[in-house]
Design an enzyme around this catalytic site. Structure first.
Site, short mmCIF file in Angstrom:
data_model
loop_
_atom_site.label_atom_id
_atom_site.label_comp_id
_atom_site.label_asym_id
_atom_site.label_seq_id
_atom_site.Cartn_x
_atom_site.Cartn_y
_atom_site.Cartn_z
N ASN A 148 -6.20 -3.33 -2.40
CA ASN A 148 -7.57 -3.28 -1.89
C ASN A 148 -8.49 -3.79 -2.99
OD1 ASN A 148 -7.38 -1.80 0.85
ND2 ASN A 148 -6.11 -0.57 -0.56
N GLU A 149 -8.78 -5.07 -2.90
CA GLU A 149 -9.58 -5.73 -3.93
C GLU A 149 -11.05 -5.33 -3.78
OE1 GLU A 149 -7.98 -6.94 -6.21
OE2 GLU A 149 -6.51 -8.50 -5.67
#
Ligand code: F6R
Length: 248
Positions: A148-149
Site C-alpha cells: 500500500n504505497e
C-alpha cells in the site's frame, strides 16, 4: 502507537516470535486454527528463524496455523528467485509442520482480467478462516505497509497496485536492475490489515528512522500509510535503537 525499542533486531525478533508462539499454542488449547498474516522482505527473516528454532527445539507445532501473505509481485512465477511464494517456503514453511494448503500467497500468474476476482476471493478466504488473529508487517522507507504505497486510502481493499519508484529502486538489486523490476504487485488493502485483531510492525536500522517517526508521531495521512496504524486498537511497533533514533 505503543512502541517497544530493543538493542538489536535479534532481541526484538525473539520477543515477537514468542508472542506468535504463545498465540499458536493458545489456539491449540482452544482447538482452533491460528490465522496469521505474514510479510516478506528482510525485516521478518529473524522472526521466522526464531520460529523455526522453536519448532525444532521446543516442539512448537504449526499444525493449526493458517496463513495469508500480504503481497506478491505481479507478474511473478511462484518458483522465480524473487517470488514471495518461494521466499516464504525457504524462510519458514519448508522448515515447520504447517500443512500444505494452509498457507496462501497472492497469485502472481493470473491474466490481468482475472486479478480483481482473485483479490475478492483472497479477502473472502481470510473472512472464511475467521479473520486475521495476528498481522506481521514491515515498513517501506516511504511508509508503505504491504504494498500500500503512499496515496492508498484507509478503506482500500486487496488489489493490484502500481509500485512507487522508491520501492522498485529498493528491490532492483534482486532483479538485476530497475528495468527488470516489476512495476506492479498484488497487495492486501489497508482495510484488510486494519481488520486484524493484532498488528505488529517491525523496523530495523537508521534508514527507517524518519518514516517511523512520521508513523508514530505525525498526523494520520495517506502520505505515510503506516500512520493508519494509529487508528488500530491493538497495534505495536517493535523496532531497534537505530530505527528509534528520530523519535522525540
Ligand atoms: C513485504 C512487504 C513490504 C516490506 C517493506 C519493508 O511483504 O509487504 O511492505 O515489509 O518493503 O521491507 P524490508 O523488511 O526488506 O525493509
Amino acid at each position: 502507537i505503543p512502541t517497544h525499542i530493543y538493542a538489536d533486531a535479534k532481541d526484538a525478533s525473539r520477543a515477537v516470535a514468542q508472542e506468535i508462539a504463545d498465540l499458536i499454542r493458545q489456539k491449540q488449547r482452544e482447538g482452533k486454527p491460528c490465522v496469521l498474516g505474514l510479510a516478506t522482505g528482510s525485516s521478518p527473516k529473524t522472526v521466522y528463524a526464531e520460529l523455526i528454532r522453536m519448532h525444532r527445539e521446543e516442539g512448537l507445532s504449526f499444525h493449526n496455523v493458517v496463513s495469508f501473505n500480504l503481497d506478491e509481485y505481479y507478474p511473478m512465477e511462484p518458483d522465480s528467485l524473487q517470488s514471495y511464494w518461494r521466499f516464504m517456503r525457504e524462510q519458514l514453511f519448508d522448515h515447520v509442520d504447517i500443512p500444505q494448503g494452509n498457507y496462501h500467497v497472492p497469485k502472481g500468474t493470473l491474466p490481468v482480467d482475472k486479478v480483481a476476482e482473485f483479490t475478492k476471493q483472497y479477502e473472502a478466504a481470510i473472512e472464511a478462516a475467521g479473520g486475521l488473529d495476528f498481522q506481521l508487517l514491515g515498513i517501506g522507507g516511504n511508509g508503505h505497509i504491504g504494498f500500500n504505497e503512499p496515496g492508498s486510502l484507509i478503506n482500500s481493499h486487496t488489489r493490484l497496485m502500481m509500485l512507487d519508484n522508491s520501492t522498485r529502486a529498493a528491490a532492483a538489486a534482486d532483479f538485476g536492475g530497475l528495468p527488470k523490476t516489476p512495476r506492479k504487485a498484488i497487495t492486501m488493502g489497508v482495510s484488510s490489515i486494519l481488520g486484524a485483531r493484532r498488528v505488529v510492525l517491525l523496523a530495523w536500522g537508521e534508514r527507517k528512522a524518519p518514516v517511523i517517526r512520521g508513523a508514530v508521531e505525525g498526523l494520520v495521512t495517506e502520505l505515510n500509510p503506516a500512520s493508519y496504524l494509529q487508528t488500530h486498537p491493538n497495534a505495536l511497533f517493535v523496532i531497534d535503537q537505530a530505527a528509534a533514533s528520530e523519535l522525540t
